[in-house]
Design a protein around this motif. Structure first.
Motif, PDB file in Angstrom:
ATOM      1  N   SER A  21       3.028  13.086 -42.201  1.00 42.19           N
ATOM      2  CA  SER A  21       3.355  12.572 -40.867  1.00 42.19           C
ATOM      3  C   SER A  21       4.673  13.127 -40.350  1.00 42.19           C
ATOM      4  N   LEU A  22       5.634  13.314 -41.260  1.00 38.42           N
ATOM      5  CA  LEU A  22       6.957  13.810 -40.850  1.00 38.42           C
ATOM      6  C   LEU A  22       6.865  15.179 -40.197  1.00 38.42           C
ATOM      7  N   VAL A  23       5.988  16.024 -40.757  1.00 39.24           N
ATOM      8  CA  VAL A  23       5.835  17.365 -40.177  1.00 39.24           C
ATOM      9  C   VAL A  23       5.388  17.254 -38.718  1.00 39.24           C
ATOM     10  N   ILE A  24       4.439  16.360 -38.452  1.00 37.64           N
ATOM     11  CA  ILE A  24       3.961  16.195 -37.072  1.00 37.64           C
ATOM     12  C   ILE A  24       5.110  15.726 -36.182  1.00 37.64           C
ATOM     13  N   ALA A  25       5.893  14.757 -36.684  1.00 38.31           N
ATOM     14  CA  ALA A  25       7.017  14.240 -35.895  1.00 38.31           C
ATOM     15  C   ALA A  25       8.003  15.368 -35.566  1.00 38.31           C
ATOM     16  N   CYS A  28       6.508  17.642 -32.998  1.00 34.25           N
ATOM     17  CA  CYS A  28       6.517  16.990 -31.678  1.00 34.25           C
ATOM     18  C   CYS A  28       7.925  16.991 -31.082  1.00 34.25           C
ATOM     19  N   GLY A  29       8.939  16.927 -31.934  1.00 32.66           N
ATOM     20  CA  GLY A  29      10.317  16.838 -31.445  1.00 32.66           C
ATOM     21  C   GLY A  29      10.918  18.175 -31.056  1.00 32.66           C
ATOM     22  N   ARG A  42      16.984  12.278 -32.300  1.00 29.66           N
ATOM     23  CA  ARG A  42      15.773  12.039 -31.482  1.00 29.66           C
ATOM     24  C   ARG A  42      14.683  11.372 -32.332  1.00 29.66           C
ATOM     25  N   LEU A  43      14.522  11.818 -33.563  1.00 27.49           N
ATOM     26  CA  LEU A  43      13.540  11.209 -34.459  1.00 27.49           C
ATOM     27  C   LEU A  43      13.917   9.752 -34.729  1.00 27.49           C
ATOM     28  N   SER A  46      13.108   7.442 -32.089  1.00 29.97           N
ATOM     29  CA  SER A  46      11.662   7.209 -31.982  1.00 29.97           C
ATOM     30  C   SER A  46      11.135   6.378 -33.154  1.00 29.97           C
ATOM     31  N   GLY A  47      12.025   5.990 -34.072  1.00 27.74           N
ATOM     32  CA  GLY A  47      11.599   5.122 -35.172  1.00 27.74           C
ATOM     33  C   GLY A  47      11.373   5.850 -36.488  1.00 27.74           C
ATOM     34  N   VAL A  48      11.670   7.149 -36.534  1.00 34.01           N
ATOM     35  CA  VAL A  48      11.433   7.932 -37.752  1.00 34.01           C
ATOM     36  C   VAL A  48      12.769   8.378 -38.338  1.00 34.01           C
ATOM     37  N   ARG A  93       0.729  21.803 -34.180  1.00 34.00           N
ATOM     38  CA  ARG A  93       0.976  20.416 -33.743  1.00 34.00           C
ATOM     39  C   ARG A  93      -0.284  19.808 -33.122  1.00 34.00           C
TER      40      ARG A  93
END
Lengths: 112, 112
Positions: A21-25, A28-29, A42-43, A46-48, A93
């Protein structure tokens, strides 16, 4: 039956989920160019949350894989490396997000 | 720069995402007791395909971890093993789903 502690089981499963999931985040960022520090903020917003010790090796790996490009720039009188998605990174992505959606829809269906 | 082929990069990233997500799908699918074969069909109907070679080791692992329990039963004149979530398994599923939601919300925020 005496199995592994539930804490360590959950930790292992959460870690597995987090890796993908981190890779996707991160992808996306980086639709806009950002420094590693700015991406980390920024992550987090967004809660990460991710440590620098995890973020920078991932950025390097994604760059080697051709999904990111980076460039040194002056920023606030300091040289900083800035990262940006490549076209391959955008495709990756989108592909990963479509995989994500498939699972998301499946979870809903499986629980009903 | 000549990096790894984009196909192998995507395959690796998709595999990472899949590992964590498949466990959630399996846990979601065993709220009711099911045989491995019935679970495989239910997963496929929900859009998640998994081979028996991947499913059965995962079921065994989740049982060792205390998240599933299993029992042999007669079904259509054949002995079959049936699987069901334990209370720890329900907690793990809910915890992983809440992690999933956090990432899902983050992806939305990061792209806007």
């Amino acid at each position: 039956m005496s199995g592994p502690s539930q804490d360590s089981v959950l930790e292992g499963l959460t870690g597995e989920l987090r890796r993908g999931s981190l890779v996707i985040a991160v992808l996306c960022g980086l639709q806009e160019e950002r420094s590693g520090g700015a991406l980390k903020v920024r992550l987090a917003d967004s809660g990460v949350s991710i440590t620098e010790g995890a973020l920078y090796p991932m950025l390097r790996r994604l760059e080697v894989q051709g999904l990111l490009q980076s460039q040194w720039r002056m920023h606030d009188s300091r040289k900083k490396r800035f990262y940006l998605l490549t076209p391959d990174g955008q495709r990756a992505r989108d592909f990963l997000l479509s995989n994500w959606r498939t699972f998301d829809t499946a979870f809903e269906g499986l629980r009903s």
